[in-house]
Design an enzyme around this catalytic site. Sequence first.
Site, PDB file in Angstrom:
ATOM      1  N   SER A  75      -3.020  -7.505   3.419  1.00 30.29           N
ATOM      2  CA  SER A  75      -3.246  -7.297   4.856  1.00 30.29           C
ATOM      3  C   SER A  75      -3.648  -8.605   5.530  1.00 30.29           C
ATOM      4  O   SER A  75      -3.190  -8.916   6.629  1.00 30.29           O
ATOM      5  CB  SER A  75      -4.358  -6.264   5.071  1.00 30.29           C
ATOM      6  OG  SER A  75      -4.004  -5.036   4.498  1.00 30.29           O
TER       7      SER A  75
ATOM      8  N   LYS B 272     -16.795  -6.068   6.803  1.00 26.10           N
ATOM      9  CA  LYS B 272     -15.564  -6.697   7.299  1.00 26.10           C
ATOM     10  C   LYS B 272     -15.618  -6.676   8.810  1.00 26.10           C
ATOM     11  O   LYS B 272     -15.252  -5.687   9.462  1.00 26.10           O
ATOM     12  CB  LYS B 272     -14.339  -5.945   6.780  1.00 26.10           C
ATOM     13  CG  LYS B 272     -14.142  -6.135   5.304  1.00 26.10           C
ATOM     14  CD  LYS B 272     -12.706  -5.979   4.869  1.00 26.10           C
ATOM     15  CE  LYS B 272     -12.572  -6.328   3.396  1.00 26.10           C
ATOM     16  NZ  LYS B 272     -11.258  -6.098   2.843  1.00 26.10           N
TER      17      LYS B 272
ATOM     18  N   HIS C 244       0.839  -1.206   0.000  1.00 27.89           N
ATOM     19  CA  HIS C 244       0.000   0.000   0.000  1.00 27.89           C
ATOM     20  C   HIS C 244       0.872   1.253   0.000  1.00 27.89           C
ATOM     21  O   HIS C 244       0.619   2.200  -0.749  1.00 27.89           O
ATOM     22  CB  HIS C 244      -0.857   0.060   1.282  1.00 27.89           C
ATOM     23  CG  HIS C 244      -1.918  -0.975   1.410  1.00 27.89           C
ATOM     24  ND1 HIS C 244      -2.083  -1.734   2.541  1.00 27.89           N
ATOM     25  CD2 HIS C 244      -2.904  -1.370   0.555  1.00 27.89           C
ATOM     26  CE1 HIS C 244      -3.119  -2.542   2.401  1.00 27.89           C
ATOM     27  NE2 HIS C 244      -3.625  -2.356   1.189  1.00 27.89           N
TER      28      HIS C 244
ATOM     29  N   ARG D  17      -2.067  -5.978  -8.011  1.00 25.37           N
ATOM     30  CA  ARG D  17      -0.924  -6.854  -7.717  1.00 25.37           C
ATOM     31  C   ARG D  17      -0.788  -7.952  -8.755  1.00 25.37           C
ATOM     32  O   ARG D  17       0.290  -8.207  -9.280  1.00 25.37           O
ATOM     33  CB  ARG D  17      -1.091  -7.487  -6.328  1.00 25.37           C
ATOM     34  CG  ARG D  17      -0.952  -6.524  -5.183  1.00 25.37           C
ATOM     35  CD  ARG D  17      -1.445  -7.126  -3.908  1.00 25.37           C
ATOM     36  NE  ARG D  17      -2.839  -7.529  -4.047  1.00 25.37           N
ATOM     37  CZ  ARG D  17      -3.599  -8.003  -3.066  1.00 25.37           C
ATOM     38  NH1 ARG D  17      -3.083  -8.186  -1.879  1.00 25.37           N
ATOM     39  NH2 ARG D  17      -4.854  -8.319  -3.278  1.00 25.37           N
TER      40      ARG D  17
HETATM   41  O1  PNS Z   1      -8.521  -2.673   1.200  1.00 29.18           O
HETATM   42  P1  PNS Z   1      -9.751  -3.277   0.600  1.00 29.18           P
HETATM   43  O2  PNS Z   1     -10.671  -3.810   1.672  1.00 29.18           O
HETATM   44  O3  PNS Z   1      -9.455  -4.298  -0.455  1.00 29.18           O
HETATM   45  O4  PNS Z   1     -10.507  -2.068  -0.149  1.00 29.18           O
HETATM   46  C1  PNS Z   1     -11.756  -2.247  -0.760  1.00 29.18           C
HETATM   47  C2  PNS Z   1     -12.525  -0.913  -0.740  1.00 29.18           C
HETATM   48  C3  PNS Z   1     -12.689  -0.470   0.707  1.00 29.18           C
HETATM   49  C4  PNS Z   1     -11.749   0.124  -1.508  1.00 29.18           C
HETATM   50  C5  PNS Z   1     -13.914  -1.148  -1.383  1.00 29.18           C
HETATM   51  O5  PNS Z   1     -14.551  -2.186  -0.704  1.00 29.18           O
HETATM   52  C6  PNS Z   1     -14.778   0.104  -1.332  1.00 29.18           C
HETATM   53  O6  PNS Z   1     -14.588   1.007  -2.122  1.00 29.18           O
HETATM   54  N1  PNS Z   1     -15.715   0.159  -0.371  1.00 29.18           N
HETATM   55  C7  PNS Z   1     -16.616   1.288  -0.202  1.00 29.18           C
HETATM   56  C8  PNS Z   1     -18.078   0.875  -0.379  1.00 29.18           C
HETATM   57  C9  PNS Z   1     -18.487   0.969  -1.849  1.00 29.18           C
HETATM   58  O7  PNS Z   1     -18.413   1.994  -2.470  1.00 29.18           O
HETATM   59  N2  PNS Z   1     -18.922  -0.181  -2.409  1.00 29.18           N
HETATM   60  C10 PNS Z   1     -19.317  -0.291  -3.778  1.00 29.18           C
HETATM   61  C11 PNS Z   1     -18.118  -0.484  -4.692  1.00 29.18           C
HETATM   62  S1  PNS Z   1     -18.560  -0.349  -6.394  1.00 29.18           S
END
Ligand code: PNS
Length: 171
Positions: free
Chosen positions: A136, A49, A25, A99
């Site tokens: 993570s 989560k 990150h 990745r």
């Molecule tokens: O670090 P992560 O958990 O892989 O990140 C994923 C994240 C938090 C970027 C993604 O889940 C997100 O954007 N969540 C916000 C909620 C949202 O907008 N959901 C619809 C996505 S199209």
Amino acid sequence: MTSGVRPEGTRAIYPGSFDPLTNGHLDVIERAAGVFAELIVAIVVNPQKRNPMFTLDEREKMLARCVAHLPNVRVQHFRGLLADYVTKTDVDVIVKGLRVVSDFESEMSTALMNRSLSNVDTLFLMSDAKYSFVSSSLVKEVFFLGGDVAPFVPAPVLEVMTSKRSALKGS
Ligand code: PNS
């Protein structure tokens, strides 16, 4: 990306759970900070989560320490839709790291959904190859099973992880 060029430069957002921030990150953050005038690193408070290792406050503090050397980076958090947050904060572009090829499959639909909802594009940076296997969740698993995660997380994160493990052992 919204039309027109912001006179003061492009404002980008790098969203994630950051539970915890990894060196992968941080590498994406440092490279994005070199490209965009302003970078918001946004911790997403994700109710799906359950049982995060770190509280929001801990994640915010760790992130702030890890990006202290980058003057154009700010740490924020939000709940709800990323598309709503980028609209509310007038962000020009979403940044994500890729990745491996399998990341692309889910990221493509997410990027298209976010653009459909907010008209904001997602730009992808390839993660450094040396972090292509770092996540993570793997870092947490290795750490709690006694493995050395020092090569995979920034020093402030390792510090907090270690004190959390000591607290758990003591309780
Ligand atoms: O670090 P992560 O958990 O892989 O990140 C994923 C994240 C938090 C970027 C993604 O889940 C997100 O954007 N969540 C916000 C909620 C949202 O907008 N959901 C619809 C996505 S199209």
